[in-house]
Scaffold this active site. Structure first.
Site, PDB file in Angstrom:
ATOM      1  N   CYS A 152       0.803  -1.089   0.020  1.00  0.00           N
ATOM      2  CA  CYS A 152       0.122  -0.014   0.039  1.00  0.00           C
ATOM      3  C   CYS A 152       0.812   1.443  -0.096  1.00  0.00           C
ATOM      4  O   CYS A 152       0.134   2.417  -0.191  1.00  0.00           O
ATOM      5  CB  CYS A 152      -1.088  -0.051   1.074  1.00  0.00           C
TER       6      CYS A 152
HETATM    7  N1  COA Z   1     -19.996  -9.132   8.621  1.00  0.00           N
HETATM    8  C1  COA Z   1     -20.519  -8.983  10.190  1.00  0.00           C
HETATM    9  N2  COA Z   1     -19.806  -9.341  11.175  1.00  0.00           N
HETATM   10  C2  COA Z   1     -18.588  -9.378  11.114  1.00  0.00           C
HETATM   11  C3  COA Z   1     -17.809  -9.317   9.479  1.00  0.00           C
HETATM   12  C4  COA Z   1     -18.618  -9.175   8.571  1.00  0.00           C
HETATM   13  N3  COA Z   1     -18.276  -9.153   7.286  1.00  0.00           N
HETATM   14  N4  COA Z   1     -16.424  -9.740   9.680  1.00  0.00           N
HETATM   15  C5  COA Z   1     -16.376  -9.748  11.019  1.00  0.00           C
HETATM   16  N5  COA Z   1     -17.282  -9.783  11.649  1.00  0.00           N
HETATM   17  C6  COA Z   1     -17.489  -9.739  13.298  1.00  0.00           C
HETATM   18  C7  COA Z   1     -16.555 -10.562  13.825  1.00  0.00           C
HETATM   19  O1  COA Z   1     -16.718 -11.846  14.026  1.00  0.00           O
HETATM   20  C8  COA Z   1     -16.325 -10.022  15.359  1.00  0.00           C
HETATM   21  O2  COA Z   1     -17.473 -10.562  16.014  1.00  0.00           O
HETATM   22  P1  COA Z   1     -17.540 -10.856  17.696  1.00  0.00           P
HETATM   23  O3  COA Z   1     -17.164  -9.762  18.207  1.00  0.00           O
HETATM   24  O4  COA Z   1     -18.835 -11.662  17.976  1.00  0.00           O
HETATM   25  O5  COA Z   1     -16.092 -11.674  17.685  1.00  0.00           O
HETATM   26  C9  COA Z   1     -16.931  -8.566  15.178  1.00  0.00           C
HETATM   27  O6  COA Z   1     -17.521  -8.507  13.749  1.00  0.00           O
HETATM   28  C10 COA Z   1     -15.574  -7.686  15.069  1.00  0.00           C
HETATM   29  O7  COA Z   1     -14.724  -8.116  14.228  1.00  0.00           O
HETATM   30  P2  COA Z   1     -13.257  -7.454  14.157  1.00  0.00           P
HETATM   31  O8  COA Z   1     -12.400  -8.302  13.182  1.00  0.00           O
HETATM   32  O9  COA Z   1     -12.597  -7.458  15.252  1.00  0.00           O
HETATM   33  O10 COA Z   1     -13.676  -6.236  13.549  1.00  0.00           O
HETATM   34  P3  COA Z   1     -12.942  -4.875  13.654  1.00  0.00           P
HETATM   35  O11 COA Z   1     -13.695  -3.724  14.089  1.00  0.00           O
HETATM   36  O12 COA Z   1     -11.475  -4.821  13.705  1.00  0.00           O
HETATM   37  O13 COA Z   1     -12.822  -4.317  11.929  1.00  0.00           O
HETATM   38  C11 COA Z   1     -11.389  -4.360  10.126  1.00  0.00           C
HETATM   39  C12 COA Z   1     -12.337  -5.169  10.996  1.00  0.00           C
HETATM   40  C13 COA Z   1     -10.730  -5.341   9.354  1.00  0.00           C
HETATM   41  C14 COA Z   1     -12.115  -3.204   9.093  1.00  0.00           C
HETATM   42  C15 COA Z   1     -10.459  -3.450  11.043  1.00  0.00           C
HETATM   43  O14 COA Z   1      -9.851  -4.113  11.977  1.00  0.00           O
HETATM   44  C16 COA Z   1      -9.517  -2.882  10.147  1.00  0.00           C
HETATM   45  O15 COA Z   1      -9.653  -1.871   9.151  1.00  0.00           O
HETATM   46  N6  COA Z   1      -7.952  -2.890  10.289  1.00  0.00           N
HETATM   47  C17 COA Z   1      -7.012  -2.268   9.703  1.00  0.00           C
HETATM   48  C18 COA Z   1      -7.055  -2.922   8.264  1.00  0.00           C
HETATM   49  C19 COA Z   1      -6.159  -2.370   7.353  1.00  0.00           C
HETATM   50  O16 COA Z   1      -5.708  -1.096   7.328  1.00  0.00           O
HETATM   51  N7  COA Z   1      -5.246  -3.222   6.526  1.00  0.00           N
HETATM   52  C20 COA Z   1      -4.387  -2.666   5.731  1.00  0.00           C
HETATM   53  C21 COA Z   1      -4.892  -3.501   4.730  1.00  0.00           C
HETATM   54  S1  COA Z   1      -3.493  -2.748   3.324  1.00  0.00           S
END
Ligand code: COA
Length: 369
Positions: A152
């Site tokens: 990225c």
């Molecule tokens: N739909 C519904 N629920 C979902 C889901 C989806 N698609 N994906 C995950 N969940 C649920 C999980 O199971 C979890 O449930 P629980 O609390 O019962 O265990 C809950 O939502 C929270 O999941 P989590 O993965 O901890 O979510 P988050 O708030 O961390 O958001 C991201 C996920 C990926 C959006 C976030 O962590 C993020 O953006 N991180 C940085 C990513 C990034 O910048 N990466 C760089 C790539 S270049």
């Protein structure tokens, strides 16, 4: 200085509603097919995705893609991009050339005036010949060309490389292109990440100040950082082909520990920006705009607040995540391209990227008179 930017946006889009409907159909079919194992407790059922979660967790509402129908087909859930004969322009070069033509037109340049091309992106479609050399040929550019990949952060790393080449006298006009077909490396069956990415291409012209067109942006300084982490990883590569037993495992696509990325990268990036500003003698309050990497709206909110010392308005830290999603290296450049023309001469801003590696890049710019 940056004399102009360009953008190529694939015409097809996938809304969260369309994406989640197809994902949930896949979940339903999978759970039905595995109902006995699930009922016997030998297998956990797949969980459905939700539009509300995606919007709240990421700020993404829609994404552009180069191959929509197969992605939404629950039997495929991946783009289907036909291979082209070697005589035809490759997909990445085609997207890059389109974005490059816009940047050239905006700067009033011909392709023949370019004397270096850097293709900087996360997902190169082949090892060689370099996509950049194909772009050089297609535009009738001279000089030399090469590909580079810092995930990225590729665009900001390329801006520093280009500025250094111009500064050293190796080139006067450097074209950077960032073609990103992120849909090809995304695991569309992974609930945690199936909503994250979109496809796009951006272009940036970095040139010697002497030949600068009106309205260009001076590069006041660049600062780059890398720190090894396995928290964002893709193990796809030519060695998988040589050892085919693991070829189709999910680690051959994008995999991340999203929560850990969030926790590690927010302080890493805000410290990088604050250190860069301090070293350049510029105060955060002098920055009129932050064009941040577009991965996650909550991450950007936190980084901008740490840098500016207050919650940033949309004008201070514009987002394109809602319509483009994460487009890897291109994200901060799309934000810059779409949200910089309104600023007056003398305005200062900061382009910042971050991502796998980990990697981060900061570029401070000022609009010339
Ligand atoms: N739909 C519904 N629920 C979902 C889901 C989806 N698609 N994906 C995950 N969940 C649920 C999980 O199971 C979890 O449930 P629980 O609390 O019962 O265990 C809950 O939502 C929270 O999941 P989590 O993965 O901890 O979510 P988050 O708030 O961390 O958001 C991201 C996920 C990926 C959006 C976030 O962590 C993020 O953006 N991180 C940085 C990513 C990034 O910048 N990466 C760089 C790539 S270049």
């Amino acid at each position: 200085m940056i004399s102009a930017t360009g953008l190529y946006t694939p015409p097809e889009t996938i809304s969260n509603e369309e994406l989640v409907a197809s994902f949930n159909l896949h979940v339903e079919r999978h759970n039905h097919a595995h109902r006995e194992a699930i009922a016997a407790g030998r297998e956990a059922p797949l969980q459905p995705s939700s539009v509300a979660f995606i919007e709240k967790a990421s700020g993404i509402r829609s994404r552009h893609v180069v191959s929509k129908a197969p992605i939404l087909d629950p039997d495929i859930m991946a783009p289907r991009i036909p291979e082209r004969p070697n005589e035809e322009l490759s997909l990445l070069a085609e997207m890059a050339v389109d974005a490059a033509r816009e940047a050239l037109a905006r700067a009033g340049r011909q392709g023949s005036e370019i004397d270096a091309v850097i293709c900087a992106c996360s997902n190169l479609q082949r090892p060689y010949p370099a996509i950049a050399i194909e772009v050089q040929e297609a535009l009738g550019a001279g000089g030399f060309a090469f590909d580079m990949n810092v995930a990225c952060s590729s665009a900001t790393f390329a801006i520093q490389a280009a500025a250094d080449m111009v500064g050293a006298g190796h080139a006067r006009t450097v074209l950077i292109v960032n073609p990103e077909v992120c849909s090809g490396h995304l695991n569309w069956r992974d609930r945690d990440s199936h909503f994250i990415f979109g496809d796009v291409a951006t272009a940036i012209l970095v040139e010697e100040e002497r030949i600068a067109p009106e309205g260009h942006w001076q590069i006041l300084g660049t600062r780059l950082l890398t720190r090894f982490s396995n928290n964002i990883r893709n193990n796809f590569g030519f060695l998988n082909r040589a050892a085919p037993e693991g070829r189709d495992r999910p680690d051959k696509l994008f995999v991340q520990e999203g929560r850990r990325v969030f926790k590690d990268v927010v302080p890493m990036v805000s410290d990088l920006i604050l250190g860069h500003l301090a070293a350049t003698g510029i105060e955060a309050r002098q920055l009129q705009r932050l064009w941040l990497h577009q991965a996650n709206a909550n991450m950007n909110r936190l980084i901008a607040a740490r840098v500016l010392g207050h919650e940033a308005s949309e004008a201070e830290s514009p987002t394109v995540l809602d319509t483009y999603a994460n487009t890897s290296s291109a994200g901060s450049i799309i934000a810059f391209h779409k949200h910089s023309e309104d600023l007056e001469a003398g305005a200062m801003g900061l382009i910042c990227s971050f991502g796998a590696g980990y990697s981060a890049g900061s570029v401070i710019v000022r609009k010339a008179a």
